[in-house]
Design an enzyme around this catalytic site. Structure first.
Site, mmCIF file in Angstrom:
data_model
loop_
_atom_site.group_PDB
_atom_site.id
_atom_site.type_symbol
_atom_site.label_atom_id
_atom_site.label_comp_id
_atom_site.label_asym_id
_atom_site.label_seq_id
_atom_site.Cartn_x
_atom_site.Cartn_y
_atom_site.Cartn_z
ATOM 1 N N ASP A 1 0.661 -1.643 0.422
ATOM 2 C CA ASP A 1 -0.117 0.008 -0.326
ATOM 3 C C ASP A 1 0.588 1.368 -0.036
ATOM 4 O O ASP A 1 2.128 1.395 0.388
ATOM 5 C CB ASP A 1 -1.138 -0.379 1.374
ATOM 6 C CG ASP A 1 -1.821 -1.251 1.063
ATOM 7 O OD1 ASP A 1 -2.009 -1.756 0.280
ATOM 8 O OD2 ASP A 1 -2.564 -1.697 2.195
ATOM 9 N N LYS A 2 0.249 2.545 -0.306
ATOM 10 C CA LYS A 2 1.014 4.081 -0.416
ATOM 11 C C LYS A 2 1.621 3.868 0.903
ATOM 12 O O LYS A 2 3.265 4.503 0.848
ATOM 13 C CB LYS A 2 0.012 4.643 -1.191
ATOM 14 C CG LYS A 2 0.825 6.400 -1.496
ATOM 15 C CD LYS A 2 -0.115 6.985 -1.726
ATOM 16 C CE LYS A 2 0.090 7.782 -2.350
ATOM 17 N NZ LYS A 2 -0.128 9.359 -2.259
#
Length: 243
Positions: A102-103
């Site tokens: 994920d970011k």
């Protein structure tokens, strides 16, 4: 040029020890330039085509790049800021990420040009371990350990057993998964009434970050490549004629 001994070359490519590959050669499973060679001491001409059980030894033609992903980057080519901008100097057009982070997640992110390796590393059947450092809003409990270890049921699907552990502080835990589902770590703790504040992948199979700085990338060493291919059984399948 005389070339390299066949047994030494095969061992260097990761098919086993010199003794192990010598047995494979004597059994007639190896061809050099299209011809069966049974002599482990045979010197392979430079550039000669090697085959085991009819399959070319092409695994070393692939690229494998390890990135220490920082937070703030997405594992995508279409959105930004993209992790691919951190791979300057590497063959980014041909590289594919092995899973996604994920970011806001940091840590180990592997890229490869080998589609078979990517498939095996990400398919749950091979149960490749992924280890994470997780900071939690609330302390983890023994009940969490039990639920994860038995295989948490998430939205009607039973996950593979996972290992949850900690030392002194139960809000700073390590989690070992053997599959990779969408937002899995965050969703697992959410299902237990907790929230992930920080997440970092520490390892993938035999690979670790070591002292690789955040935001930096490097090629895998030959030893790491060998360990990775062995972890998913590619060399074993090659010798048995299944790949």
């Amino acid at each position: 040029m005389k070339g390299e001994r066949l047994d030494r070359l095969l061992a260097r490519l990761g098919l086993g020890s010199r003794k192990e590959v010598a047995r494979v050669v004597r059994s007639g499973q190896v061809r050099v330039a299209g011809q069966v060679v049974r002599d482990p001491a045979f010197h392979v001409p430079p550039g000669a085509r090697l085959e085991v059980n009819g399959q070319p030894l092409a695994v070393r033609c692939h690229h494998h790049v390890l990135l220490h992903k920082p937070a703030g980057y997405v594992t995508s080519r279409k959105e930004g800021p993209s992790v691919f901008t951190l791979l300057e100097g590497f063959p980014t057009r041909d590289l594919s990420p092995v899973g996604r982070l994920d970011k806001d997640t940091e840590g180990l992110l592997l890229f490869t040009t080998d589609g078979e390796l990517l498939h095996r590393l990400t398919h749950p059947r091979h149960k490749v371990e992924k280890r994470y450092l997780v900071h939690l809003e609330h302390p983890a409990t023994g009940e969490d350990q039990k639920a994860f270890g038995e295989g948490l049921v998430l939205e009607g699907t039973r996950l593979l057993p996972a290992e949850l552990s900690w030392d002194q502080n139960p809000t700073r835990v390590e989690l070992v998964l053997r599959e990779g589902r969408f937002h899995q770590v965050k969703r697992m703790f959410q299902a237990r009434g907790n929230r992930v504040l920080y997440l970092k992948r520490l390892s993938l199979g035999p690979l670790t970050l070591g002292d690789l700085p955040v935001g930096q990338a490097r090629y895998l060493s030959p030893e790491e490549e060998e360990a990775l291919y062995r972890a998913v059984g590619i060399f074993t399948d090659l010798l048995r004629g299944r790949w």
